[in-house]
Write a protein that holds these residues in place. Structure first.
Motif, mmCIF file in Angstrom:
data_model
loop_
_atom_site.group_PDB
_atom_site.id
_atom_site.type_symbol
_atom_site.label_atom_id
_atom_site.label_comp_id
_atom_site.label_asym_id
_atom_site.label_seq_id
_atom_site.Cartn_x
_atom_site.Cartn_y
_atom_site.Cartn_z
ATOM 1 N N SER A 85 37.368 -4.894 6.787
ATOM 2 C CA SER A 85 37.829 -5.126 5.418
ATOM 3 C C SER A 85 37.733 -6.599 5.052
ATOM 4 O O SER A 85 37.219 -6.959 3.984
ATOM 5 C CB SER A 85 39.269 -4.630 5.252
ATOM 6 O OG SER A 85 39.378 -3.260 5.546
ATOM 7 N N ILE A 241 40.528 -2.829 -2.975
ATOM 8 C CA ILE A 241 41.220 -1.670 -2.411
ATOM 9 C C ILE A 241 40.224 -0.551 -2.105
ATOM 10 O O ILE A 241 40.323 0.125 -1.069
ATOM 11 C CB ILE A 241 42.312 -1.192 -3.382
ATOM 12 C CG1 ILE A 241 43.413 -2.254 -3.492
ATOM 13 C CG2 ILE A 241 42.911 0.138 -2.933
ATOM 14 C CD1 ILE A 241 44.422 -1.980 -4.578
ATOM 15 N N SER A 242 39.245 -0.364 -2.975
ATOM 16 C CA SER A 242 38.214 0.659 -2.724
ATOM 17 C C SER A 242 37.412 0.332 -1.470
ATOM 18 O O SER A 242 37.053 1.232 -0.699
ATOM 19 C CB SER A 242 37.281 0.770 -3.925
ATOM 20 O OG SER A 242 37.960 1.260 -5.063
ATOM 21 N N LYS A 245 39.258 1.357 1.671
ATOM 22 C CA LYS A 245 39.150 2.804 1.897
ATOM 23 C C LYS A 245 37.737 3.200 2.292
ATOM 24 O O LYS A 245 37.537 4.163 3.051
ATOM 25 C CB LYS A 245 39.593 3.551 0.641
ATOM 26 C CG LYS A 245 41.083 3.392 0.335
ATOM 27 C CD LYS A 245 41.512 4.207 -0.861
ATOM 28 C CE LYS A 245 40.946 3.653 -2.151
ATOM 29 N NZ LYS A 245 41.463 4.372 -3.347
ATOM 30 N N TYR A 283 46.747 3.551 5.887
ATOM 31 C CA TYR A 283 45.848 3.173 4.789
ATOM 32 C C TYR A 283 46.650 2.886 3.517
ATOM 33 O O TYR A 283 46.350 1.933 2.784
ATOM 34 C CB TYR A 283 44.833 4.284 4.519
ATOM 35 C CG TYR A 283 43.593 4.219 5.365
ATOM 36 C CD1 TYR A 283 42.678 3.181 5.234
ATOM 37 C CD2 TYR A 283 43.319 5.210 6.302
ATOM 38 C CE1 TYR A 283 41.539 3.123 6.006
ATOM 39 C CE2 TYR A 283 42.178 5.168 7.085
ATOM 40 C CZ TYR A 283 41.289 4.122 6.935
ATOM 41 O OH TYR A 283 40.155 4.068 7.713
ATOM 42 N N CYS A 287 46.640 -0.690 1.465
ATOM 43 C CA CYS A 287 46.183 -0.727 0.069
ATOM 44 C C CYS A 287 47.318 -1.070 -0.887
ATOM 45 O O CYS A 287 47.123 -1.804 -1.861
ATOM 46 C CB CYS A 287 45.548 0.610 -0.313
ATOM 47 S SG CYS A 287 44.033 0.990 0.595
ATOM 48 N N SER A 291 47.539 -4.160 -3.425
ATOM 49 C CA SER A 291 47.847 -3.943 -4.839
ATOM 50 C C SER A 291 49.004 -4.828 -5.286
ATOM 51 O O SER A 291 48.962 -5.426 -6.367
ATOM 52 C CB SER A 291 48.180 -2.467 -5.069
ATOM 53 O OG SER A 291 48.540 -2.240 -6.418
#
Length: 303
Positions: A85, A241-242, A245, A283, A287, A291
């Motif tokens: 990430s 954030i996408s 994931k 997860y 995230c 956020s």
């Protein structure tokens, strides 16, 4: 002595009061409904599905060190996901910013290649892109660049910093492939965000900077970039954030991140529901933390 601007003080107090979030009865009702729904799911899974939960055994399994004394397998996957990430976001921001600037440029030599790349990546399913990149590009690119000795057969002993940033040396090739996959996928979307942010700047801002005789670097650094960052922060937050994931996609090419590790643990132990619920929760925490961070950053820009 009378206050010079009482209106400013009143507005300031009003804004401060409005910025404080209050816990209203509707919030309590929503929390109660969520708790009831969670209890109902637990009851149905126990009574209707006849599934016996093994939370203690599942958690014990996740926290059990490996036979060689290293970190538990689950945490190795978690750290691998965090590395993917962090490096993927960094790579996507750099490449995406350059692509966004190229697409915004009036030069056809910059605009058209950037647009072709963006359209290709955005209109190919991520899974197909990962397979194409890994099997047809990554496997050929590493030997072509002469990186076999570093990524596949690193001769020296790795230190603690290298272990923290890049993981075990025998998995560096997997890390690079995963970073390039998720980074290139995300860079196409970051490029569109940057391009839209540049187009949102009023023409007068560009003309004012040019009339002051600013160089291109000074103009972008002190005039354009601050305004663009302020406008694109929410979109970049969503893309970040996408990307976190999307790191789960690279588990399909045997990169040992959290989803890959979770699959192996769940299949070998039989604790399917417990393991996947824990992975989903991890997860969510990652995230949700991102956020919250971007939300505070956005408020600071507005303030």
């Amino acid at each position: 002595m009378a206050e010079k601007n009482p209106t400013h003080r009143i507005n300031s107090n009003t804004n401060t009061n409005n910025s404080v979030k209050r816990f209203v009865p509707l919030d309590a009702l929503l929390l109660l409904l969520c708790a009831i729904f969670a209890l109902w799911l637990y009851y149905r899974s126990s009574a209707g599905v006849n599934y016996i939960w093994h939370w203690g055994d599942a958690l014990s399994l996740l926290f059990t060190p490996r036979a060689d004394g290293s970190l538990p397998y689950f945490f190795q996957g978690l750290f691998s996901t965090l590395r993917l990430s962090i490096w993927g976001i960094s790579f996507a921001l750099i490449v995406g910013t350059l692509l966004g600037l190229a697409k915004f440029s009036s030069s056809a030599w910059l605009n058209r290649p950037a647009n072709v790349f963006i359209q290709l990546v955005r209109n190919i399913p991520p899974l197909v892109f990962v397979f194409i990149f890994y099997f047809f590009i990554s496997n050929q690119l590493i030997p072509l660049l002469g990186l076999d000795g570093v990524l596949r057969n690193y001769p020296a002993q790795t230190n603690a910093v290298q272990q923290m940033l890049f993981g075990p040396s025998n998995l560096w090739e997997n890390l690079l492939s995963g970073v390039l996959c998720v980074g290139l996928l995300s860079s196409a979307y970051v490029a569109e965000v940057v391009r839209a942010g540049l187009q949102s700047i009023d023409t007068g801002q560009w003309e004012a900077a040019d009339s002051l005789g600013m160089s291109a670097w000074v103009k972008y650094r002190y005039v354009i970039a601050p305004q663009v960052l302020k406008s694109i922060t929410p979109a970049l937050a969503g893309q970040t954030i996408s990307l976190v994931k999307d790191t789960s996609i690279v588990s399909l090419i045997s990169i040992q991140e959290m989803t890959f590790v979770g699959t192996e643990i769940a299949n070998s132990s039989g604790y399917i529901f417990e393991i996947w619920l824990i992975i989903g929760l991890v997860y969510f925490v990652i995230c949700f933390g991102l956020s919250t961070f971007f939300r505070s950053l956005e408020k600071r820009h507005k303030g």
